[in-house]
Design a protein around this motif. Structure first.
Motif, PDB file in Angstrom:
ATOM      1  N   LEU A   1     -15.716   6.530  20.891  1.00 41.56           N
ATOM      2  CA  LEU A   1     -14.938   6.819  19.945  1.00 41.56           C
ATOM      3  C   LEU A   1     -14.296   7.619  20.815  1.00 41.56           C
ATOM      4  CD1 LEU A   1     -17.331   8.895  17.548  1.00 41.56           C
ATOM      5  CD2 LEU A   1     -15.807   7.857  16.597  1.00 41.56           C
ATOM      6  N   ALA A   2     -14.868   7.805  21.844  1.00 42.47           N
ATOM      7  CA  ALA A   2     -13.838   9.094  23.303  1.00 42.47           C
ATOM      8  C   ALA A   2     -12.363   7.201  23.831  1.00 42.47           C
ATOM      9  CB  ALA A   2     -14.872   8.050  24.261  1.00 42.47           C
ATOM     10  N   ALA A   3     -13.160   6.176  23.243  1.00 45.04           N
ATOM     11  CA  ALA A   3     -11.835   4.987  23.486  1.00 45.04           C
ATOM     12  C   ALA A   3     -11.080   5.057  22.403  1.00 45.04           C
ATOM     13  CB  ALA A   3     -12.792   3.882  23.814  1.00 45.04           C
ATOM     14  N   LEU A   4     -11.564   5.415  21.825  1.00 44.41           N
ATOM     15  CA  LEU A   4     -10.276   5.779  20.078  1.00 44.41           C
ATOM     16  C   LEU A   4      -8.977   6.289  20.718  1.00 44.41           C
ATOM     17  CD1 LEU A   4     -12.727   5.121  17.467  1.00 44.41           C
ATOM     18  CD2 LEU A   4     -10.547   3.624  17.453  1.00 44.41           C
ATOM     19  N   ARG A   5     -10.046   7.672  20.979  1.00 44.67           N
ATOM     20  CA  ARG A   5      -8.798   9.076  20.821  1.00 44.67           C
ATOM     21  C   ARG A   5      -8.209   9.123  22.316  1.00 44.67           C
ATOM     22  NH1 ARG A   5     -14.425  11.838  20.107  1.00 44.67           N
ATOM     23  NH2 ARG A   5     -14.308  11.663  22.339  1.00 44.67           N
ATOM     24  N   GLU A   6      -8.631   8.164  23.405  1.00 42.67           N
ATOM     25  CA  GLU A   6      -7.186   7.710  24.082  1.00 42.67           C
ATOM     26  C   GLU A   6      -6.434   6.764  24.190  1.00 42.67           C
ATOM     27  OE1 GLU A   6      -6.069   7.783  28.068  1.00 42.67           O
ATOM     28  OE2 GLU A   6      -7.813   8.782  27.096  1.00 42.67           O
ATOM     29  N   ARG A   7      -7.027   5.844  22.965  1.00 42.44           N
ATOM     30  CA  ARG A   7      -6.412   4.326  22.244  1.00 42.44           C
ATOM     31  C   ARG A   7      -4.817   5.067  21.465  1.00 42.44           C
ATOM     32  NH1 ARG A   7      -9.083   1.381  25.123  1.00 42.44           N
ATOM     33  NH2 ARG A   7      -9.673  -0.924  24.979  1.00 42.44           N
ATOM     34  N   GLU A   8      -5.341   6.219  20.772  1.00 38.09           N
ATOM     35  CA  GLU A   8      -4.789   6.664  19.550  1.00 38.09           C
ATOM     36  C   GLU A   8      -3.566   7.767  20.310  1.00 38.09           C
ATOM     37  OE1 GLU A   8      -7.285   9.453  17.539  1.00 38.09           O
ATOM     38  OE2 GLU A   8      -8.084   7.956  16.127  1.00 38.09           O
ATOM     39  N   ARG A   9      -3.994   8.057  21.782  1.00 40.62           N
ATOM     40  CA  ARG A   9      -2.498   9.157  22.867  1.00 40.62           C
ATOM     41  C   ARG A   9      -1.583   7.918  22.912  1.00 40.62           C
ATOM     42  NH1 ARG A   9      -7.858  11.826  24.057  1.00 40.62           N
ATOM     43  NH2 ARG A   9      -8.266  11.000  25.337  1.00 40.62           N
ATOM     44  N   ASN A  10      -2.505   6.914  23.408  1.00 39.49           N
ATOM     45  CA  ASN A  10      -1.255   5.993  23.813  1.00 39.49           C
ATOM     46  C   ASN A  10      -0.617   4.959  22.962  1.00 39.49           C
ATOM     47  OD1 ASN A  10      -2.246   6.922  26.164  1.00 39.49           O
ATOM     48  ND2 ASN A  10      -3.800   5.623  25.956  1.00 39.49           N
TER      49      ASN A  10
ATOM     50  N   ASP B   1      -2.334   2.772  20.906  1.00 39.75           N
ATOM     51  CA  ASP B   1      -2.068   1.462  20.563  1.00 39.75           C
ATOM     52  C   ASP B   1      -2.244   0.957  20.065  1.00 39.75           C
ATOM     53  OD1 ASP B   1      -3.142  -1.853  21.695  1.00 39.75           O
ATOM     54  OD2 ASP B   1      -4.832  -0.322  22.599  1.00 39.75           O
ATOM     55  N   LEU B   2      -2.705   0.057  18.820  1.00 42.61           N
ATOM     56  CA  LEU B   2      -2.220   0.367  17.688  1.00 42.61           C
ATOM     57  C   LEU B   2      -3.454  -0.916  17.174  1.00 42.61           C
ATOM     58  CD1 LEU B   2       0.605   0.529  15.249  1.00 42.61           C
ATOM     59  CD2 LEU B   2      -1.324   2.052  15.397  1.00 42.61           C
ATOM     60  N   GLU B   3      -3.087  -1.655  18.100  1.00 43.33           N
ATOM     61  CA  GLU B   3      -4.036  -3.670  17.897  1.00 43.33           C
ATOM     62  C   GLU B   3      -5.466  -2.630  19.086  1.00 43.33           C
ATOM     63  OE1 GLU B   3      -4.775  -7.251  17.220  1.00 43.33           O
ATOM     64  OE2 GLU B   3      -3.212  -5.815  16.425  1.00 43.33           O
ATOM     65  N   GLY B   4      -5.398  -2.166  19.749  1.00 47.76           N
ATOM     66  CA  GLY B   4      -6.813  -1.442  20.488  1.00 47.76           C
ATOM     67  C   GLY B   4      -7.344  -0.858  19.697  1.00 47.76           C
ATOM     68  N   ILE B   5      -7.187   0.054  18.947  1.00 47.60           N
ATOM     69  CA  ILE B   5      -7.367   1.322  17.765  1.00 47.60           C
ATOM     70  C   ILE B   5      -8.277   0.130  16.855  1.00 47.60           C
ATOM     71  CG2 ILE B   5      -7.110   2.144  15.980  1.00 47.60           C
ATOM     72  CD1 ILE B   5      -4.683   3.398  17.774  1.00 47.60           C
ATOM     73  N   LYS B   6      -7.329  -0.710  16.005  1.00 42.87           N
ATOM     74  CA  LYS B   6      -7.893  -1.875  15.333  1.00 42.87           C
ATOM     75  C   LYS B   6      -9.806  -2.596  16.191  1.00 42.87           C
ATOM     76  CE  LYS B   6      -6.457  -5.827  12.467  1.00 42.87           C
ATOM     77  NZ  LYS B   6      -6.050  -6.955  12.191  1.00 42.87           N
ATOM     78  N   ASP B   7      -9.286  -3.076  16.953  1.00 44.09           N
ATOM     79  CA  ASP B   7     -10.557  -3.555  17.488  1.00 44.09           C
ATOM     80  C   ASP B   7     -11.435  -2.526  17.618  1.00 44.09           C
ATOM     81  OD1 ASP B   7      -8.986  -6.287  18.121  1.00 44.09           O
ATOM     82  OD2 ASP B   7      -9.014  -5.176  19.818  1.00 44.09           O
ATOM     83  N   LEU B   8     -10.935  -1.176  18.095  1.00 41.15           N
ATOM     84  CA  LEU B   8     -12.324  -0.153  18.210  1.00 41.15           C
ATOM     85  C   LEU B   8     -13.460   0.216  16.850  1.00 41.15           C
ATOM     86  CD1 LEU B   8     -11.416   1.472  21.101  1.00 41.15           C
ATOM     87  CD2 LEU B   8     -12.823   0.320  21.155  1.00 41.15           C
TER      88      LEU B   8
END
Length: 609
Positions: free
Chosen positions: A566-575, A577-584
């Motif tokens: 969840l912490a990584a998702l918030r970081e991806r959303e700020r950046n 990073d749609l591909e990263g969000i999908k993996d997470l």
């Protein structure tokens, strides 16, 4: 390191000693489930909180926080060092303690000195009994009323007046002059090597195991010193041994107390008249080491020293050492100031028995009597001096009824109001609390007694970790299984340190594990190991609780990973990073699915238990 006892020997002793049998000699134990309980021998209590585990071979008191294994118990109960505890238990098993490295040679050298001294004792004894050269010695002993039976019991002897008789005898037995000199049996006078003891009655000195350590010799003429002891040697230390203790041990155990006298003849006379629980100090000095030796065998000590200045000082010094070790100390004040030997020979057994009944006072009563003699109790300042001399002893008395009785006694003897004595005592205790910061020590002791392992509110995961750790300590198979299922990284802090020790040594028993942790952590670890109820469960129940513990910890691991994702998702959303969000999100979905499975398994386990 010299003196190191090999670990495999320590393990042998630990495994062969039954902790329940050992502690059962000191504490009345009652079986409750898989454990035994009894009243703690280390602090006063009315409700048993002292627990012994035969399966784990450890003990723990939930009242005072004391715990450990067989060695720890003996160290605390008999005031021994670890090597002394190992040696005592080895002796109980009929084993000789081996030593590694240089110490193995030391042990062989020590045994050689025991044999040498034994040969010398036999030589002296033969001279006393059979040789014309022993006539003066026999005359002296008969004149002192010592029976031939005591000659045999104490292995008494006589050193010939010839200056080299023992030297020649022992050289003939194959001993070198260098060894004889080191043992203190010969010395150099005017450039000539000759026997240390000449024309003296000989008193061999033995350790509690009956091994000859050295000798005392009594001059028959005007020669000085009147009493001559062996010098300090590889095996003999005057301040660490007691004369006649090896013969007194059975009587001490039967009577439940020991009578300590000042000299060889006092000790022999006491045994001759039937007081076989008697031993003697070696000289007027009474040492802390001698006190430690005494309390191994009994908590009750009667000091019967001469009541001259030196004897009184020795009584007070000895009483202080003994009180520090938790002993009950009394002083025998014989009528007319006679020593035990003189009193027994002049008055007899019945009078001495009566004296032990009527003229034995507590250490504090003795100190009160002595303080009154040294001060002027007729003046207010003299009274104050006497009270001041007793405040430390009064403060040591934990039982308030006993303390009140002594305050009343002091009040009556001095003509001082009890309230004034109590007020001075309270002031003294207050000063000591400030000086020693006793409030902090008491707080720490209480916290240690409660042991946070047992008292604090635990999370489900922490309770699972500790329960899992107990199961791992009881079974190598469980330890291996946990490593495979969740890994050892789930254990943190001290628990993690303990687990790493298990890993380092490839699994070990609870009793052995205690020896591998720092001494200050041993009681805490023993408390942890005995807090749970896992060992009271049958194998099927243990298997179920093992699964539950693992599921709780797996659930914690999943929750921890979910939080990280969840912490990584918030970081991806700020950046962005749609591909990263999908993996997470895919990983998160899988984690939630795992979590649901674990919750259902735990719920099913709760319903079926």
């Amino acid at each position: 390191m010299a003196g190191l006892i090999p670990g495999d020997f320590v393990e042998t002793v630990r495994n062969r000693i039954d902790i329940v049998e050992l502690i059962g000699e000191y504490v009345v134990l009652k079986r409750t489930g898989q454990n035994y309980v009894g009243l703690c021998p280390f602090h006063p209590e009315k409700t048993p909180s002292f627990t012994v585990s035969p399966a784990k071979q450890i003990f723990y008191c939930f009242g005072c926080g004391t715990g450990g294994n067989v060695f720890t118990f003996l160290m605390k109960k008999d005031h021994l060092t670890f090597p002394e505890a190992v040696e005592a238990l080895a002796h109980r098993l009929g084993l000789v303690v081996p030593r590694s490295g240089e110490a193995r040679g030391d042990r062989e050298r020590r045994e050689g000195y025991y044999e040498l001294n034994s040969e010398a004792a036999a030589f002296y004894h033969k001279i006393l009994r059979d040789e014309a050269a022993g006539e003066k010695g026999r005359a002296y002993l008969k004149g002192r009323g010592v029976s031939p039976e005591m000659w045999e019991k104490f292995s008494l002897g006589f050193a010939p007046e010839s200056g080299t008789a023992l030297l020649e005898f022992l050289e003939g037995r194959g001993y070198s002059r260098q060894m004889l000199a080191r043992a203190g049996l010969i010395l150099i006078r005017q450039g000539v090597q000759q026997d240390r003891f000449q024309g003296r009655v000989i008193f061999p000195i033995f350790d509690p195991q009956g091994r000859c350590l050295g000798f005392g010799g009594r001059a028959l003429g005007e020669e000085q010193p009147k009493y001559l002891n062996s010098p300090e040697s590889f095996v003999f230390s005057k301040g660490k041994n007691l004369y006649g203790l090896h013969l007194a041990i059975p009587g001490i155990r039967e009577e439940g107390r020991v009578l300590v006298v000042e000299g060889y003849m006092d000790c022999i006379a006491a045994h001759q008249y039937g007081f076989t629980n008697t031993c003697a100090v070696l000289g007027t000095a009474f040492t802390r080491e001698q006190a430690r030796l005494l309390v191994r065998y009994t908590p009750e000590v009667v000091l019967a020293f001469d009541q001259d200045a030196a004897g009184s000082a020795a009584s007070l010094r000895g009483a202080g050492y003994l009180l520090e070790l938790g002993a009950r100390v009394y002083v025998l004040d014989l009528p007319d100031g006679k020593d035990p030997d003189e009193f027994l020979r002049s008055r007899g057994r019945e009078a001495f028995t009566a004296a032990l009944k009527n003229h034995v006072m507590s250490h504090l009563e003795f100190k009160l009597t002595r303080a009154i003699r040294q001060s002027d109790p007729e003046t207010v300042f003299g009274k104050a001096e006497v009270v001041g001399a007793l405040l430390e002893d009064l403060a040591r008395i934990e039982n308030l009824v006993v303390r009140d009785g002594y305050i009343r006694l002091i009040s009556e003897r001095l003509g001082v109001a009890e309230g004034a004595i109590r007020a001075e005592l309270l002031r003294y205790i207050g000063r000591e609390r400030v000086r020693k910061d006793r409030n902090e020590k008491i707080r720490y002791t209480m916290e240690k007694g409660k042991q946070v392992f047992a008292a604090q509110k635990l999370s489900a995961a922490e309770a699972a970790r500790r329960g899992l750790f107990r199961l791992m300590c009881s079974s190598r198979e469980v330890w291996e299984y946990v490593r495979q299922e969740v890994g050892l990284g789930i254990f943190e802090g001290k628990l993690g340190d303990y687990v790493r020790l298990l890993e380092q040594f490839g699994w070990t028993t609870p009793a052995e594990l205690l020896e591998r942790v720092p001494e200050e952590d041993q009681a805490e670890l023993a408390g942890l190991l005995l807090t749970g109820t896992e060992q009271d469960l049958d194998p099927q129940q243990q298997e179920r609780i093992l699964r539950d513990y693992l599921q709780v910890l797996k659930k914690e691991q999943v929750n921890s990973r979910i939080a990280a994702v969840l912490a990584a998702l918030r970081e991806r959303e700020r950046n962005g990073d749609l591909e990263g969000i999908k993996d997470l999100m895919a990983e998160l979905h899988g984690l939630y699915a795992q979590l649901e499975v674990l919750k259902k398994q735990l719920l099913f386990s709760e319903r079926s238990s």
